[in-house]
Scaffold this motif. Structure first.
Motif, short mmCIF file in Angstrom:
data_model
loop_
_atom_site.label_atom_id
_atom_site.label_comp_id
_atom_site.label_asym_id
_atom_site.label_seq_id
_atom_site.Cartn_x
_atom_site.Cartn_y
_atom_site.Cartn_z
N PRO A 82 -2.61 -0.62 -4.68
CA PRO A 82 -1.51 -1.59 -5.42
C PRO A 82 -1.06 -1.16 -6.82
O PRO A 82 0.08 -2.16 -6.68
N LEU A 83 -1.88 0.07 -7.27
CA LEU A 83 -0.26 0.38 -8.73
C LEU A 83 0.23 1.85 -8.24
O LEU A 83 1.15 1.48 -8.24
N SER A 84 0.09 1.98 -6.95
CA SER A 84 1.04 3.31 -6.85
C SER A 84 0.31 3.68 -7.81
O SER A 84 1.88 5.19 -8.27
N PHE A 85 -0.71 4.01 -7.88
CA PHE A 85 -1.34 5.79 -8.99
C PHE A 85 -1.04 6.89 -7.85
O PHE A 85 -1.25 6.97 -7.42
N PRO A 86 -0.24 7.95 -9.52
CA PRO A 86 0.04 9.32 -8.68
C PRO A 86 -1.05 9.70 -7.79
O PRO A 86 -2.70 9.53 -8.62
N GLY A 87 -1.37 10.26 -7.31
CA GLY A 87 -2.79 11.19 -6.39
C GLY A 87 -3.67 10.35 -5.96
O GLY A 87 -4.90 11.11 -5.17
N TYR A 88 -4.13 8.82 -5.80
CA TYR A 88 -4.86 8.02 -5.35
C TYR A 88 -5.33 8.24 -3.92
O TYR A 88 -6.39 7.83 -3.53
N MET A 89 -4.23 7.93 -3.17
CA MET A 89 -4.36 8.12 -1.96
C MET A 89 -4.98 8.88 -1.79
O MET A 89 -6.10 9.07 -0.48
N MET A 164 -10.28 3.77 -12.37
CA MET A 164 -9.27 4.23 -13.84
C MET A 164 -8.11 4.08 -12.28
O MET A 164 -6.34 3.41 -13.18
N GLN A 165 -7.78 4.16 -11.01
CA GLN A 165 -6.76 3.84 -10.35
C GLN A 165 -5.90 2.96 -9.98
O GLN A 165 -4.90 2.47 -9.08
N GLU A 166 -6.60 1.77 -10.01
CA GLU A 166 -6.39 -0.17 -10.13
C GLU A 166 -5.93 -0.50 -11.27
O GLU A 166 -6.49 -1.78 -11.12
N GLY A 167 -6.48 0.32 -12.20
CA GLY A 167 -5.79 -0.76 -13.70
C GLY A 167 -6.64 -1.74 -13.73
O GLY A 167 -8.16 -2.18 -13.57
N MET A 168 -5.73 -2.72 -14.25
CA MET A 168 -6.73 -4.29 -14.26
C MET A 168 -7.31 -4.78 -13.57
O MET A 168 -8.53 -5.64 -13.75
#
Lengths: 290, 314
Positions: A82-89, A164-168
């Motif tokens: 959802p947050l396009s977090f670096p490295g999550y995928m 952490m990778q999906e934040g709030m």
């Protein structure tokens, strides 16, 4: 050149395939080398020091649920980014490949010694059992199904906390699950949480701590803040056993520590002590009517 | 003080010097100086409009930034503080008590931190222990009993990560707050005024309305923590702050908060009474709306609000 000397002959042992056929595992607690098959037969508990190895969700279900009764729910739910977090995928992909799971929790219906229950089983091998949207949502749906069908709900916790990778969006899953557990509690349905190694962070600060009955496996790390962070904060080493299940029991936060070999029987007993159906005054009228 | 603020103060001082210089020498540059002042003002507005996420984190952590006590004193002159969790002690890093808002009795709870190091030692830098969360819960349940709305001011780096806090059940204390707040039969409005540090902040922020000051942030983990765990380099905190989507604007776009309350240029500390006035106005607005609702409806829509978190991404 040296005709009198015999050439030494070496036999080559195929150690690789030998260990492949007879895998070993070292106990992280007592450092004893254990044969994997024996370890599995012993419910993944070290026969020397009783160390409880971390289980996969599948191993947990096999140990606790009656054979052939488990029916998985929402197996198709997978996390997006959802947050396009670096490295999550990439991390998700790796976790899926190495565990064969889609997410860090498996939910479903199962029977424990014939007693029906809704179950949520976390797997710390999948991104340290961290809770993102899908973990929160699967647990929420399991609670709702239990509510609908009047089933008890059992959660096996194992988690590093919110993902952490999906934040709030991850953090708010704590509020989501807690809100549903409040509804569940008001319906007078039984919720048992089982804390296994490790139960930490946002999971401790939400559903893990909200059970009507809270069980724990021996030696499990149970905390809000992990020992490393505390050591950094206070600048000294923590004593042995701090934040372990036995410590938390002594501090009053756990009902009972249950060895893996009696987990199934204990759960079945607890379920039988909470007969399903109308909880208002039935047992009393039955007693007086007898 | 932020670097920007220092630069602008410096710039303004120079302009003043120029004015003095002109006056002394009888040189008339007043129109040029006026133009210069306006350009400085525009530049300042532009810079503060476009602050990066980590710059906002710094702004939210400024010692001189108004804290919960500042707003409580400004908005609720009749505030009466109540103490203790009735079980272990009184945690000074959480303040709670009774007050009126436009004549309506309310329960007010907030994270308390200091505005200098000495005060911060006393209030443990705004990091609560379990007894603080339990005091908050006690006051909320008391509010429910007497039909009082609850207003919280959230501003904490996080729940205290120490041995005593763990021994007394930090996780359990927070979990109970989430559960109780989700089902409280009176309106809850939470205002995030500074730092929203993970579970420790969430324990006061389960609400019918979640409002955030423009430069406040709310995050699952501190940017520094995230950078050292995920990027293996605490120096990459600015990058982590962006990735975590922790600013008020980001969270509004993610549909996780209800409103962003604008701050004066440069941050809330530049105009404390003005910021307090704005918060008060929004509190009154939302409270009036929430007071129309039947308690059952209030709870069911609050539960529904949290039930839906993340549905857009399934």
């Amino acid at each position: 050149m040296f005709p009198g000397l015999k050439k030494t002959k070496y036999i080559e042992l195929d150690t690789q395939s030998y260990f492949h056929e007879h895998p070993f595992e070292k106990c992280p607690s007592c450092k004893e080398i254990l044969v994997q098959k024996q370890l599995r037969d012993n419910l993944k508990v070290c026969p020397h020091c009783e160390y409880h190895f971390r289980l996969t969700a599948a191993e947990r279900l096999t140990q606790v649920v009656d054979e052939g009764t488990f029916e998985e729910w929402d197996a198709e739910l997978t996390s997006s980014d959802p947050l396009s977090f670096p490295g999550y995928m990439e991390k998700l992909k790796k976790a899926r490949e190495s565990t064969g799971l889609k997410e860090a929790v498996v939910t479903g219906y199962g029977e424990i010694d014939g007693e029906p229950a809704a179950l949520a089983v976390m797997d710390s091998h999948f991104m340290m059992g961290s809770m993102g949207i899908v973990v929160g949502e699967k647990i929420a749906r399991a609670i709702e199904k239990a509510l609908d069908q009047g089933l008890p709900f059992i959660a096996f916790c194992a988690s590093g906390g919110a993902r952490m990778q999906e934040g709030m969006l991850s953090l708010l899953q704590m509020a989501k699950v807690s809100a549903l557990l409040n509804k569940f509690s008001q319906a007078r349905l039984l919720y048992i949480s089982v804390l296994t190694d490790p139960t930490t962070g946002g999971v401790t600060a939400s559903f893990a701590s909200l059970g009507d009955i809270i069980l724990a496996e021996p030696g499990a790390l149970i905390c809000f803040t992990g020992p490393r962070v505390i050591e950094q904060t206070i600048g000294q080493k923590l004593p042995d056993g701090f934040q372990r299940a036995e410590f938390m029991l002594a501090k009053g936060f756990i009902d009972l520590i249950v060895h893996r070999k009696s987990m199934k029987a204990t759960l079945a007993k607890l379920l039988r002590l909470h007969p399903r159906g109308d909880r208002s005054a039935r047992s009393r009228t039955e007693f007086h009517g007898a | 003080m932020l670097v920007h603020e220092r630069n602008f103060t410096e710039l303004r001082k120079r302009i003043e010097e120029l004015e003095v210089f002109c006056r002394e020498r009888n040189i008339n540059l007043s129109s040029e100086i006026k133009l210069l002042c306006e350009r400085v003002k525009m530049l300042e507005e532009e810079i503060y409009q476009n602050l990066g996420a980590f710059e906002r984190v710094h702004l939210a952590r400024l010692l001189e930034r108004p804290g919960a006590m500042d707003y409580i004193q400004a908005i609720f002159p009749d505030f009466l503080e109540l103490h203790g969790d009735r079980a272990y002690g009184d945690d000074p890093s959480i303040v709670g008590g009774l007050a009126t808002l436009e004549g309506i009795p309310v329960t007010v709870i907030g994270n308390r931190r200091g505005s200098d190091t000495k005060e911060n030692m006393k209030y443990n830098f705004g990091m609560a222990h379990p007894e603080g969360y339990r005091k908050a819960r006690r006051l909320m349940q008391q509010a429910e009993k007497f039909g009082r709305p609850v207003i919280t001011f959230v501003d904490t780096p996080g729940a205290y990560p120490g041995t005593g806090a763990e021994e007394r059940g930090q996780g359990e204390a927070i979990a109970q707050n989430l559960l109780v707040m989700s089902g409280l039969k009176v309106p809850i409005i939470a205002v995030l005024i500074g730092q929203g540090g993970s579970g420790g902040a969430l324990a006061l922020a389960v609400a019918d309305r979640l409002l955030m000051l423009e430069n406040a942030f709310f995050s699952v983990i501190s940017p520094e923590g995230c950078a050292s765990i995920l990027f293996k380099d605490p120096g990459r905190a600015a990058e982590a702050a962006e990735a975590l989507k922790l600013t008020a604007r980001d969270l509004y776009e993610l549909n996780l908060i209800d409103e962003v309350i604008p701050e004066p240029v440069g941050g809330a500390h530049r105009d404390k009474p003005g910021t307090a006035e704005k918060i008060k106005e929004r509190l009154v607005y939302h409270l009036k709306e929430l007071l129309q609702k039947h308690p059952e409806e209030l709870v069911s829509s609050r539960v529904a609000r949290y039930r839906k978190v993340g549905w857009d991404y399934l």
